[in-house]
Design a protein around this motif. Structure first.
Motif, PDB file in Angstrom:
ATOM      1  N   ARG A 106      -0.838   7.929  10.086  1.00  0.00           N
ATOM      2  CA  ARG A 106      -0.522   9.119  10.421  1.00  0.00           C
ATOM      3  C   ARG A 106      -0.626  10.107   9.037  1.00  0.00           C
ATOM      4  NH1 ARG A 106       3.532  10.189  15.082  1.00  0.00           N
ATOM      5  NH2 ARG A 106       4.641   8.523  15.380  1.00  0.00           N
ATOM      6  N   ALA A 107      -1.288  11.225   9.183  1.00  0.00           N
ATOM      7  CA  ALA A 107      -1.660  12.046   8.011  1.00  0.00           C
ATOM      8  C   ALA A 107      -1.623  13.614   8.207  1.00  0.00           C
ATOM      9  CB  ALA A 107      -2.861  11.487   7.259  1.00  0.00           C
ATOM     10  N   LEU A 155      -8.993  14.424   7.794  1.00  0.00           N
ATOM     11  CA  LEU A 155      -9.760  13.937   6.344  1.00  0.00           C
ATOM     12  C   LEU A 155      -8.728  12.922   5.924  1.00  0.00           C
ATOM     13  CD1 LEU A 155     -11.970  14.018   4.494  1.00  0.00           C
ATOM     14  CD2 LEU A 155     -10.987  15.703   3.238  1.00  0.00           C
ATOM     15  N   SER A 156      -7.607  13.238   5.516  1.00  0.00           N
ATOM     16  CA  SER A 156      -6.617  12.349   5.082  1.00  0.00           C
ATOM     17  C   SER A 156      -6.340  11.069   5.934  1.00  0.00           C
ATOM     18  CB  SER A 156      -5.104  12.813   5.032  1.00  0.00           C
ATOM     19  OG  SER A 156      -4.354  12.300   4.274  1.00  0.00           O
ATOM     20  N   LEU A 157      -6.414  11.394   7.274  1.00  0.00           N
ATOM     21  CA  LEU A 157      -6.024  10.320   8.093  1.00  0.00           C
ATOM     22  C   LEU A 157      -7.392   9.076   7.901  1.00  0.00           C
ATOM     23  CD1 LEU A 157      -4.519   8.842  10.454  1.00  0.00           C
ATOM     24  CD2 LEU A 157      -5.989  10.147  12.098  1.00  0.00           C
ATOM     25  N   ASP A 158      -8.569   9.652   7.813  1.00  0.00           N
ATOM     26  CA  ASP A 158      -9.795   8.799   7.625  1.00  0.00           C
ATOM     27  C   ASP A 158      -9.540   8.108   6.369  1.00  0.00           C
ATOM     28  OD1 ASP A 158     -10.772   9.809   9.936  1.00  0.00           O
ATOM     29  OD2 ASP A 158     -12.369  11.218   8.930  1.00  0.00           O
ATOM     30  N   ASP A 159      -9.103   8.712   5.309  1.00  0.00           N
ATOM     31  CA  ASP A 159      -8.902   7.943   4.138  1.00  0.00           C
ATOM     32  C   ASP A 159      -7.790   6.948   4.235  1.00  0.00           C
ATOM     33  OD1 ASP A 159      -8.606   7.873   0.893  1.00  0.00           O
ATOM     34  OD2 ASP A 159      -6.641   8.136   1.420  1.00  0.00           O
ATOM     35  N   LEU A 160      -6.838   7.245   4.883  1.00  0.00           N
ATOM     36  CA  LEU A 160      -5.790   6.064   5.046  1.00  0.00           C
ATOM     37  C   LEU A 160      -6.042   5.105   5.871  1.00  0.00           C
ATOM     38  CD1 LEU A 160      -2.701   5.193   5.014  1.00  0.00           C
ATOM     39  CD2 LEU A 160      -2.195   6.620   6.986  1.00  0.00           C
ATOM     40  N   ARG A 161      -6.994   5.166   7.113  1.00  0.00           N
ATOM     41  CA  ARG A 161      -7.557   4.239   7.771  1.00  0.00           C
ATOM     42  C   ARG A 161      -8.465   3.372   6.817  1.00  0.00           C
ATOM     43  NH1 ARG A 161      -9.510   4.270  13.952  1.00  0.00           N
ATOM     44  NH2 ARG A 161     -10.364   1.657  14.005  1.00  0.00           N
ATOM     45  N   ARG A 209      -8.062   2.372   3.909  1.00  0.00           N
ATOM     46  CA  ARG A 209      -7.357   1.703   3.013  1.00  0.00           C
ATOM     47  C   ARG A 209      -6.582   0.610   4.002  1.00  0.00           C
ATOM     48  NH1 ARG A 209      -4.417   4.964  -1.750  1.00  0.00           N
ATOM     49  NH2 ARG A 209      -4.802   2.951  -2.551  1.00  0.00           N
ATOM     50  N   ALA A 210      -6.019   1.184   5.258  1.00  0.00           N
ATOM     51  CA  ALA A 210      -5.348   0.160   6.073  1.00  0.00           C
ATOM     52  C   ALA A 210      -6.362  -1.044   6.241  1.00  0.00           C
ATOM     53  CB  ALA A 210      -4.699   0.996   7.078  1.00  0.00           C
ATOM     54  N   GLU A 211      -7.514  -0.611   6.538  1.00  0.00           N
ATOM     55  CA  GLU A 211      -8.526  -1.508   7.228  1.00  0.00           C
ATOM     56  C   GLU A 211      -8.675  -2.828   6.191  1.00  0.00           C
ATOM     57  OE1 GLU A 211     -10.318  -1.917   9.786  1.00  0.00           O
ATOM     58  OE2 GLU A 211     -10.530   0.036  10.923  1.00  0.00           O
ATOM     59  N   GLY A 212      -8.439  -2.397   4.934  1.00  0.00           N
ATOM     60  CA  GLY A 212      -8.687  -3.540   4.081  1.00  0.00           C
ATOM     61  C   GLY A 212      -7.489  -4.546   3.948  1.00  0.00           C
ATOM     62  N   LEU A 249       0.819  -1.315   0.048  1.00  0.00           N
ATOM     63  CA  LEU A 249       0.061   0.046  -0.195  1.00  0.00           C
ATOM     64  C   LEU A 249       0.743   1.321   0.041  1.00  0.00           C
ATOM     65  CD1 LEU A 249      -2.756   1.594   0.248  1.00  0.00           C
ATOM     66  CD2 LEU A 249      -2.610   1.154   2.731  1.00  0.00           C
ATOM     67  N   ARG A 250       2.160   1.287   0.595  1.00  0.00           N
ATOM     68  CA  ARG A 250       2.927   2.265   0.471  1.00  0.00           C
ATOM     69  C   ARG A 250       3.197   3.183  -0.437  1.00  0.00           C
ATOM     70  NH1 ARG A 250       5.304  -0.360   5.137  1.00  0.00           N
ATOM     71  NH2 ARG A 250       5.202   0.587   6.971  1.00  0.00           N
ATOM     72  N   GLN A 251       3.091   2.427  -1.544  1.00  0.00           N
ATOM     73  CA  GLN A 251       3.543   3.420  -2.958  1.00  0.00           C
ATOM     74  C   GLN A 251       2.283   4.012  -3.469  1.00  0.00           C
ATOM     75  OE1 GLN A 251       3.396   0.835  -6.801  1.00  0.00           O
ATOM     76  NE2 GLN A 251       2.664  -0.834  -5.558  1.00  0.00           N
ATOM     77  N   HIS A 252       1.176   3.515  -2.860  1.00  0.00           N
ATOM     78  CA  HIS A 252      -0.222   4.683  -3.205  1.00  0.00           C
ATOM     79  C   HIS A 252      -0.450   5.560  -2.044  1.00  0.00           C
ATOM     80  CE1 HIS A 252      -0.251   1.726  -6.376  1.00  0.00           C
ATOM     81  NE2 HIS A 252      -0.365   0.602  -5.396  1.00  0.00           N
ATOM     82  N   LEU A 253       0.352   5.782  -1.132  1.00  0.00           N
ATOM     83  CA  LEU A 253      -0.054   6.783  -0.118  1.00  0.00           C
ATOM     84  C   LEU A 253      -0.092   8.046  -0.706  1.00  0.00           C
ATOM     85  CD1 LEU A 253       1.766   5.119   3.092  1.00  0.00           C
ATOM     86  CD2 LEU A 253      -0.665   4.816   2.220  1.00  0.00           C
ATOM     87  N   LYS A 254      -0.821   8.956  -0.075  1.00  0.00           N
ATOM     88  CA  LYS A 254      -0.872  10.442  -0.450  1.00  0.00           C
ATOM     89  C   LYS A 254       0.167  10.958   0.193  1.00  0.00           C
ATOM     90  CE  LYS A 254      -5.745  10.468  -1.333  1.00  0.00           C
ATOM     91  NZ  LYS A 254      -7.130  10.714  -1.036  1.00  0.00           N
ATOM     92  N   SER A 255       0.555  12.389  -0.143  1.00  0.00           N
ATOM     93  CA  SER A 255       1.637  13.317   0.573  1.00  0.00           C
ATOM     94  C   SER A 255       1.187  13.202   2.058  1.00  0.00           C
ATOM     95  CB  SER A 255       1.629  14.430  -0.326  1.00  0.00           C
ATOM     96  OG  SER A 255       2.592  15.081   0.509  1.00  0.00           O
TER      97      SER A 255
END
Length: 401
Positions: A239-240, A244-250, A252-255, A204-210
Motif C-alpha cells: 500500500r502507498a 507513483l509511491s506504490l510503483d516504487d514500493l513494488r 523494492r519488494a520485488e527485490g 525493508l520496512r525501516q526504509h519505507l517512505k511515508s
C-alpha cells in the motif's frame, strides 16, 4: 434542507424498517467476494419492489447488478457493497452499506422527476478482494454516471476520509521435494524461500517512505515436516499514498521476493490477485453538501483538521474517483472502540447504533444528491464533465417508471 429534500428524507424514513431488516438479513448470512448470490437477491428484490428496473449480472459478473429509476439527464450513482470477510462475517459493515444505498435510492426515487435525475444503484461485489468496481468501470457500467456516492461505517463520522493505493499479490515459489531426513541434500526448499523473502521485507520496512505499508500471510508452507517443501506461497498487500509511491514500493519488494528464490535455488513468480486499487479522491463540493446534511442530523463529526490522518485502508471506490466525482465518507457506529476488520465491529454492525447510521446515511446521501441537482452551477459542471468524459454519448442508465 429544502422542501423537496424533506420529501426525500420522509421517503427514506418511511422504509426504515425495510432498511434495518435488510441490513440484519445480510449480516446473518455473510458471503465472500464474488459469491454474494443471496445478498444480491435480497438487495435486488427490495429495489424491484420500490419500482426500480433491475439488470442482473452486469459486466459478466454474476453478483453485480444495476437498478435504475427515472429518466433525468443527471445520473446519480449509488454504490452498494455486500461482500464479507473470511471467518469474520461483516466486520467491515458492508451489510450497512447496502442498506444505506437502498435507502438513499428510495428517497431519491420519490423526487427523481422533480430533480430531473436518474437514480442508478450499482451493486458492486468483491470490494474486500477482487475489485468489483474496477471490473465494472472497465466494462462501461459506470459510463452513464455523473457522480457516485456511498457511505462506509467506521468508529466516527469522518467526512473527508482517505484511502491508500493497493497492490494485491501472490508470490509463488517452486523448489524440489525430497525426504527431509533421508535425502535433504536433494531438495530445494520453497518454504525457506518465502522465509528469506519475509525476512527481507521485514528489513525493508525501516526504509519505507511515508504512507507505504506491506503486510501478508503464508498461504502455502509445504505438505509435511518430513518433506522438503516443493511449493510455497505468500499473499501480500503493498500500500502507498498514491500510484507513483506504490510503483516504487513494488519495485523494492520485488527485490525481496527475488532474494528468496536466489538464496534457495528455487524459481518464483509474482501474480496479481486483484486489480490495483487507486487512492481515493473525494469531491469537495459534494462532500460539503454531505457534511452539512449529516451535521443537520445532529451527528458529531471529526474536525476537518483531523480528517484523513489515518487512511481507512484501501477501496476500489478509489478507482471510480479517478474517473468521476465521488464521495465515500465514514459514518460512525458504537463499536466499543473496535475498528473495521475486528470481530467486535462485526457484532456492532447489526446493533441499534448501526441501524440509526443506516437511516442517517441514507438521508444524508439523499440530501447530497438533492443539492447537486438543484445547484445550477454544480449541476452544469457535473453534466459538462460527464459529457467530456463520455464524448457526449446518450444516457442508457434507465427509463422512467
Amino acid at each position: 434542507m429544502t422542501d423537496i429534500g424533506r420529501r426525500g428524507e420522509r421517503a427514506v424514513r418511511a422504509v426504515a424498517g425495510d432498511l434495518v431488516e435488510l441490513s440484519h438479513s445480510l449480516h446473518s448470512e455473510p458471503e465472500l467476494a464474488f459469491e454474494e448470490h443471496r445478498s444480491v437477491a435480497k438487495v435486488s428484490e427490495l429495489l424491484a419492489g420500490y419500482g426500480f428496473e433491475v439488470t442482473p449480472a452486469v459486466a459478466d459478473l454474476p453478483t453485480a447488478f444495476t437498478a435504475s429509476y427515472g429518466s433525468g439527464d443527471l445520473v446519480v450513482g449509488l454504490c452498494a457493497e455486500y461482500d464479507a470477510l473470511p471467518g469474520m462475517g461483516h466486520a467491515c459493515g458492508h451489510n450497512m452499506i447496502a442498506a444505506t444505498t437502498v435507502g438513499a435510492a428510495r428517497g431519491l426515487a420519490e423526487i427523481a422527476d422533480e430533480l430531473g435525475i436518474t437514480v442508478l444503484v450499482l451493486g458492486t461485489p468483491a470490494e474486500e478482494t477482487g475489485g468489483g468496481k474496477i471490473v465494472m468501470t472497465e466494462a462501461g457500467v459506470f459510463d452513464p454516471v455523473a457522480m457516485a456516492m456511498m457511505v462506509h461505517p467506521g468508529r466516527a463520522d469522518e467526512i473527508a476520509a482517505s484511502s491508500l493505493a493497493l497492490a494485491d499479490l501472490a508470490i509463488r515459489y517452486t523448489g524440489l521435494e525430497s525426504h527431509a531426513a533421508a535425502a535433504p541434500e536433494r531438495g530445494r526448499n520453497a518454504a525457506d524461500a518465502l522465509t528469506v523473502a519475509q525476512v527481507s521485507l521485514g528489513l525493508l520496512r525501516q526504509h519505507l517512505k511515508s504512507g507505504q505499508q506491506l503486510h501478508g500471510i503464508v498461504s502455502d508452507g509445504g505438505r509435511a515436516p518430513n518433506i522438503v517443501a516443493g511449493h510455497s506461497e505468500l499473499l501480500y498487500y503493498l500500500r502507498a499514498r498514491d500510484q507513483l509511491s506504490l510503483d516504487d514500493l513494488r519495485e523494492r519488494a520485488e527485490g525481496c521476493f527475488a532474494a528468496g528464490a536466489m538464496a534457495t535455488g528455487c524459481s518464483y513468480e509474482v501474480a496479481t490477485v486483484s486489480p490495483t486499487y487507486l487512492e481515493l479522491r473525494q469531491d469537495p463540493r459534494l462532500l460539503s453538501a454531505y457534511r452539512e446534511a449529516i451535521v443537520e442530523l445532529g451527528r458529531p463529526v471529526v474536525p476537518t483538521g483531523l480528517e484523513g490522518v489515518r487512511p481507512l485502508g484501501s477501496t476500489d471506490m478509489g478507482n471510480v474517483s479517478h474517473v468521476m466525482p465521488v464521495i465515500h465518507p465514514l459514518i460512525g457506529i458504537d463499536s466499543g472502540g473496535a475498528g473495521t476488520h475486528e470481530i467486535e465491529f462485526a457484532t456492532a454492525a447489526a446493533s441499534g447504533s448501526a441501524d440509526r447510521a443506516v437511516v442517517d446515511g441514507a438521508v444524508a446521501l439523499t440530501a447530497t444528491a438533492v443539492h447537486a441537482a438543484l445547484d445550477p452551477v454544480l449541476r452544469d459542471e457535473l453534466l459538462q464533465a460527464h459529457e467530456q468524459r463520455t464524448g457526449g454519448q446518450p444516457q442508457t442508465a434507465g427509463r422512467r417508471r
